[in-house]
Design an enzyme around this catalytic site. Structure first.
Site, short mmCIF file in Angstrom:
data_model
loop_
_atom_site.label_atom_id
_atom_site.label_comp_id
_atom_site.label_asym_id
_atom_site.label_seq_id
_atom_site.Cartn_x
_atom_site.Cartn_y
_atom_site.Cartn_z
N ILE A 15 0.68 -1.41 -0.03
CA ILE A 15 0.19 0.01 -0.20
C ILE A 15 1.03 1.04 -0.06
CG2 ILE A 15 -0.10 -0.06 2.71
CD1 ILE A 15 -3.16 1.02 1.79
N ILE A 16 0.37 2.03 -0.32
CA ILE A 16 0.84 3.64 -0.05
C ILE A 16 0.50 4.06 0.28
CG2 ILE A 16 1.93 5.68 -2.15
CD1 ILE A 16 3.05 4.03 -4.25
N ASP A 17 0.78 5.08 0.82
CA ASP A 17 -0.57 5.73 1.76
C ASP A 17 0.03 6.82 1.84
OD1 ASP A 17 -2.27 6.54 4.09
OD2 ASP A 17 -0.53 5.77 5.57
N GLY A 61 2.97 7.94 1.78
CA GLY A 61 4.38 7.79 0.07
C GLY A 61 5.69 7.97 0.49
N LYS A 81 -3.64 5.26 -1.34
CA LYS A 81 -4.74 5.81 -0.59
C LYS A 81 -4.15 7.32 -1.57
CE LYS A 81 -4.82 3.51 3.39
NZ LYS A 81 -5.07 3.27 5.36
N ASP A 135 -1.51 -5.42 7.87
CA ASP A 135 -1.40 -6.59 9.07
C ASP A 135 -2.18 -5.08 10.19
OD1 ASP A 135 0.96 -5.32 9.32
OD2 ASP A 135 0.73 -5.82 11.52
P1 IMP Z 1 3.88 4.86 3.81
O1 IMP Z 1 5.11 5.01 3.86
O2 IMP Z 1 2.49 6.13 4.61
O3 IMP Z 1 3.34 5.63 1.85
O4 IMP Z 1 2.94 4.23 4.43
C1 IMP Z 1 3.47 2.40 3.88
C2 IMP Z 1 3.70 1.85 4.76
O5 IMP Z 1 2.38 1.48 5.63
C3 IMP Z 1 2.50 0.66 3.73
O6 IMP Z 1 3.51 -0.36 3.48
C4 IMP Z 1 1.83 -0.20 5.24
O7 IMP Z 1 3.15 -0.83 5.92
C5 IMP Z 1 1.38 0.97 6.20
N1 IMP Z 1 0.25 1.13 6.08
C6 IMP Z 1 -0.56 2.32 5.42
N2 IMP Z 1 -1.72 1.64 5.35
C7 IMP Z 1 -2.06 0.93 6.20
C8 IMP Z 1 -3.54 0.38 6.49
O8 IMP Z 1 -4.59 0.94 6.00
N3 IMP Z 1 -3.37 -1.09 6.89
C9 IMP Z 1 -2.12 -1.33 6.85
N4 IMP Z 1 -0.51 -0.71 7.29
C10 IMP Z 1 -0.61 0.24 6.32
#
Ligand code: IMP
Ligand code: MG
Length: 181
Positions: free
Chosen positions: A104-106, A108, A134, A162
């Protein structure tokens, strides 16, 4: 599919396994087409992407390699802030076509911090395939090239993702049920 509780939170069904598998077939076909004769190297980012990576890779029919990495963050020098480095990356990436696999890219942030490290190794190209994004939560300039599903800015689990260690083995995707939690 019914509602479930994991640790202290309630989740409701969001994507059925048939829908997930159908979308993965489409992504694999797209990648097959784009990477003919390029022998791409998939880099699956652990832990979250392992199920997506396995399902997608099974449906890739061109010649391709896969390797699994963990990302670890450490304090970078001067103004660079936190740098993210790959653990377990033994392949020579020079002139290789890399496809990063993410669950998932939350925001980023993870990929944004890791890309410079990857670019340093001089691959021929880098693309990103992610099971989920997202869009409303994005805070860094990261664009995925292959996206399974765009989802709302809510916590999800299942299919490799998870909640505090649990839920990765669910074959469907569940989303936080704010009413019940
Ligand atoms: P980013 O660096 O904010 O893009 O976060 C990415 C990481 O956050 C992902 O690889 C997940 O491990 C975790 N993550 C973000 N959103 C979720 C979610 O809704 N459920 C579970 N893990 C999440
Ligand atoms: Mg992750």
């Amino acid at each position: 599919m019914k509602n479930i509780t994991v640790h202290d939170k309630a989740f409701k069904p969001y994507l059925q396994k048939e829908a997930i598998q159908a979308r993965i077939l489409e992504l694999a076909a797209e990648i097959d087409k784009d990477y003919q004769d390029k022998q791409p190297l998939f880099l699956a980012i652990l832990n979250g992407s392992f199920i997506f990576a396995a399902d997608l890779f099974k449906h890739i029919t061109i010649e391709a390699e896969i390797s699994f990495i963990k990302l670890a963050s450490y304090k970078g020098t001067s103004s660079s802030g936190n740098v993210i480095t790959a653990i377990g990356l033994e392949e020579n990436l020079r002139d290789r076509h890399i496809i990063l696999l993410e669950d998932i890219i939350d925001t980023g942030k993870t990929l944004h911090s890791f890309l410079p490290e990857l670019i340093q190794r001089q691959p021929a190209s880098i693309k990103i395939a992610t099971f989920l994004t997202k869009p409303e939560a994005l805070q860094y300039p990261i664009t995925a090239d292959y996206v399974g599903f765009n989802i709302p800015d809510k916590f999800v689990l299942g299919y490799g993702l998870d909640y505090d260690g649990l839920g990765r083995n669910l074959p469907e995707l569940f989303i936080l049920d704010e009413v019940a939690s």
